[in-house]
Design an enzyme around this catalytic site. Structure first.
Site, mmCIF file in Angstrom:
data_model
loop_
_atom_site.group_PDB
_atom_site.id
_atom_site.type_symbol
_atom_site.label_atom_id
_atom_site.label_comp_id
_atom_site.label_asym_id
_atom_site.label_seq_id
_atom_site.Cartn_x
_atom_site.Cartn_y
_atom_site.Cartn_z
ATOM 1 N N ASN A 137 9.865 -32.596 -6.916
ATOM 2 C CA ASN A 137 9.431 -33.776 -6.169
ATOM 3 C C ASN A 137 8.391 -34.526 -7.010
ATOM 4 O O ASN A 137 7.298 -34.010 -7.252
ATOM 5 C CB ASN A 137 8.828 -33.337 -4.820
ATOM 6 N N CYS B 222 5.143 -40.838 -1.229
ATOM 7 C CA CYS B 222 6.497 -40.747 -1.812
ATOM 8 C C CYS B 222 7.370 -41.953 -1.485
ATOM 9 O O CYS B 222 8.441 -42.122 -2.074
ATOM 10 C CB CYS B 222 7.168 -39.462 -1.366
ATOM 11 N N HIS C 218 14.907 -40.076 -1.633
ATOM 12 C CA HIS C 218 13.717 -39.434 -2.189
ATOM 13 C C HIS C 218 14.040 -37.964 -2.451
ATOM 14 O O HIS C 218 14.699 -37.307 -1.653
ATOM 15 C CB HIS C 218 12.548 -39.567 -1.211
HETATM 16 N N1 COA Z 1 8.338 -18.146 -2.760
HETATM 17 C C1 COA Z 1 8.637 -17.140 -1.915
HETATM 18 N N2 COA Z 1 8.327 -17.157 -0.614
HETATM 19 C C2 COA Z 1 7.703 -18.258 -0.146
HETATM 20 C C3 COA Z 1 7.365 -19.349 -0.967
HETATM 21 C C4 COA Z 1 7.708 -19.269 -2.330
HETATM 22 N N3 COA Z 1 7.441 -20.238 -3.199
HETATM 23 N N4 COA Z 1 6.756 -20.287 -0.225
HETATM 24 C C5 COA Z 1 6.706 -19.797 1.027
HETATM 25 N N5 COA Z 1 7.268 -18.565 1.079
HETATM 26 C C6 COA Z 1 7.429 -17.681 2.225
HETATM 27 C C7 COA Z 1 6.506 -18.013 3.354
HETATM 28 O O1 COA Z 1 5.254 -17.395 3.177
HETATM 29 C C8 COA Z 1 7.267 -17.447 4.541
HETATM 30 O O2 COA Z 1 7.047 -16.077 4.592
HETATM 31 P P1 COA Z 1 6.872 -15.329 6.023
HETATM 32 O O3 COA Z 1 8.191 -15.536 6.705
HETATM 33 O O4 COA Z 1 6.587 -13.933 5.632
HETATM 34 O O5 COA Z 1 5.745 -16.028 6.697
HETATM 35 C C9 COA Z 1 8.725 -17.672 4.162
HETATM 36 O O6 COA Z 1 8.744 -17.849 2.731
HETATM 37 C C10 COA Z 1 9.346 -18.883 4.810
HETATM 38 O O7 COA Z 1 8.434 -19.968 4.618
HETATM 39 P P2 COA Z 1 8.704 -21.350 5.281
HETATM 40 O O8 COA Z 1 7.536 -22.243 5.024
HETATM 41 O O9 COA Z 1 9.137 -21.123 6.691
HETATM 42 O O10 COA Z 1 9.958 -21.819 4.410
HETATM 43 P P3 COA Z 1 10.831 -23.092 4.604
HETATM 44 O O11 COA Z 1 12.239 -22.689 4.726
HETATM 45 O O12 COA Z 1 10.269 -24.012 5.637
HETATM 46 O O13 COA Z 1 10.677 -23.793 3.187
HETATM 47 C C11 COA Z 1 9.540 -25.633 2.151
HETATM 48 C C12 COA Z 1 9.427 -24.238 2.754
HETATM 49 C C13 COA Z 1 8.171 -26.111 1.738
HETATM 50 C C14 COA Z 1 10.463 -25.552 0.952
HETATM 51 C C15 COA Z 1 10.162 -26.568 3.210
HETATM 52 O O14 COA Z 1 9.463 -26.440 4.425
HETATM 53 C C16 COA Z 1 10.120 -28.016 2.793
HETATM 54 O O15 COA Z 1 10.779 -28.412 1.860
HETATM 55 N N6 COA Z 1 9.392 -28.855 3.538
HETATM 56 C C17 COA Z 1 9.326 -30.286 3.309
HETATM 57 C C18 COA Z 1 8.690 -30.546 1.995
HETATM 58 C C19 COA Z 1 8.687 -31.985 1.651
HETATM 59 O O16 COA Z 1 9.629 -32.683 1.844
HETATM 60 N N7 COA Z 1 7.576 -32.419 1.099
HETATM 61 C C20 COA Z 1 7.427 -33.681 0.496
HETATM 62 C C21 COA Z 1 7.263 -34.763 1.447
HETATM 63 S S1 COA Z 1 7.289 -36.260 0.534
#
Ligand code: COA
Length: 298
Positions: free
Chosen positions: A253, A99, A223
């Site tokens: 993204n 990215c 980004h």
């Molecule tokens: N819909 C509903 N629930 C979801 C889900 C979705 N699409 N994806 C995950 N969940 C659930 C998980 O299973 C978890 O459930 P649990 O508590 O029962 O285990 C809960 O939601 C929380 O998941 P978590 O991973 O802790 O959420 P988060 O707040 O960390 O958000 C992301 C997840 C991926 C959105 C976040 O971590 C993120 O944006 N990370 C960085 C991503 C990024 O920048 N990537 C690109 C790099 S270039």
């Protein structure tokens, strides 16, 4: 810029995945993403638009750089095909810094100008949907396809690029990856945690090198991974969110395409003017990061 016509909304995804529009929007800021095309076709469309916008012809371009993590094939690189379709016979190559790719390509383009290369067509294009597991709700909601492009031109006066800060930490390669023939996997929580720190540290180094303070910045073009990452980074940098460009609600993204898509959006909304100081900053798999402070020329 160029994006495919196909729109996949959060509601579309919740029809097949255990997710909701509310969860996706609250946790990421994304409402919909574009799906379709290829890095080659989207890159070509964006490059065509950039040349038209710059009033340049194929013969004016001396180098073509395509930032992509999703080239059309392993061999050959996609850039020479884009160049050929534009009628350009200059050197052409792909560059992969995930990215951060578009920012890395800008840095390489700046270096090329220092060696006497006159004009470099810099493209960021991605077809992430091809490498997405559409049954994996943790990834499918985040990614999208698209492309953006610009022409970098050598100038005789002082450079409009005031500072660059690039780096990598390969120890964290395992946090975000895609094997040959596989699909994209990520440790979202850990990437999130590192992303904010990496982006803020890199942006601060670039600003310090450029001797520019947060209140002098007209615009921040980050980004587009997650609105919460952008909000946290802006808060730590002391830049109000009104000065940040956000397009991830519409495109998700798009990796190497995300910063040029945001640049194109800022220009179309007339949010940048000649003389403005702009911070562009990104991070990605690798992990890699890249920031630049530029003075807007046109
Ligand atoms: N819909 C509903 N629930 C979801 C889900 C979705 N699409 N994806 C995950 N969940 C659930 C998980 O299973 C978890 O459930 P649990 O508590 O029962 O285990 C809960 O939601 C929380 O998941 P978590 O991973 O802790 O959420 P988060 O707040 O960390 O958000 C992301 C997840 C991926 C959105 C976040 O971590 C993120 O944006 N990370 C960085 C991503 C990024 O920048 N990537 C690109 C790099 S270039």
């Amino acid at each position: 810029m160029a994006v495919p016509d196909g729109i996949v909304t959060n509601d579309d995804l919740s029809a097949t995945l255990d997710t909701t529009d509310e969860w996706i929007f609250e946790r990421t800021g994304i409402r919909e993403r574009r799906v379709g095309g290829s890095a080659g076709s989207l890159g070509l469309a964006a490059a065509t638009a950039a040349l038209a916008d710059a009033g340049l012809a194929a013969t004016d371009i001396d180098f073509v750089l395509l930032a992509t993590t999703t080239p059309d094939n392993l061999i050959p690189a996609t850039a020479p095909t884009i160049a050929a379709n534009l009628g350009i016979r200059a050197p052409a190559m792909d560059l992969n810094a995930a990215c951060s790719g578009f920012m890395y390509a800008l840095r390489v383009a700046e270096g090329l100008t220092a060696t006497g290369v006159g004009r470099i067509l810099v493209i960021g294009a991605e077809n992430l949907s091809r490498w997405t597991d559409w049954n994996d709700r943790t990834m499918a909601v985040l990614l999208g396809d698209g492309a953006g492009a610009c022409v970098v031109e050598a100038s005789t006066g002082p450079s409009d690029v005031l500072a660059f800060d690039l780096g990598s930490e390969g120890d964290y390669a395992h946090l975000l990856s895609c094997e040959h023939g596989g699909t994209i996997w990520m440790d979202g929580k850990e990437v999130f945690r590192r992303a904010v720190r990496i982006m803020v540290d890199s942006a601060e180094r670039a600003m310090s090198q450029a001797q520019v303070s947060a209140d002098q910045l007209s615009l921040v073009i980050p980004h587009q991974a997650n609105i919460r990452i952008i909000q946290a980074a802006c808060q730590r940098l002391g830049v109000p969110m009104e000065r940040a460009v956000v397009v991830l609600d519409r495109y998700g993204n798009t990796s190497s395409a995300s910063i040029p898509l945001a640049v194109a959006d800022a220009r179309s909304q007339q949010r940048v003017h000649p003389g403005d100081l702009v911070l562009m900053t990104g991070f990605g798999a690798g992990m890699t990061w890249a920031s630049a402070v530029v003075r807007w020329s046109k």
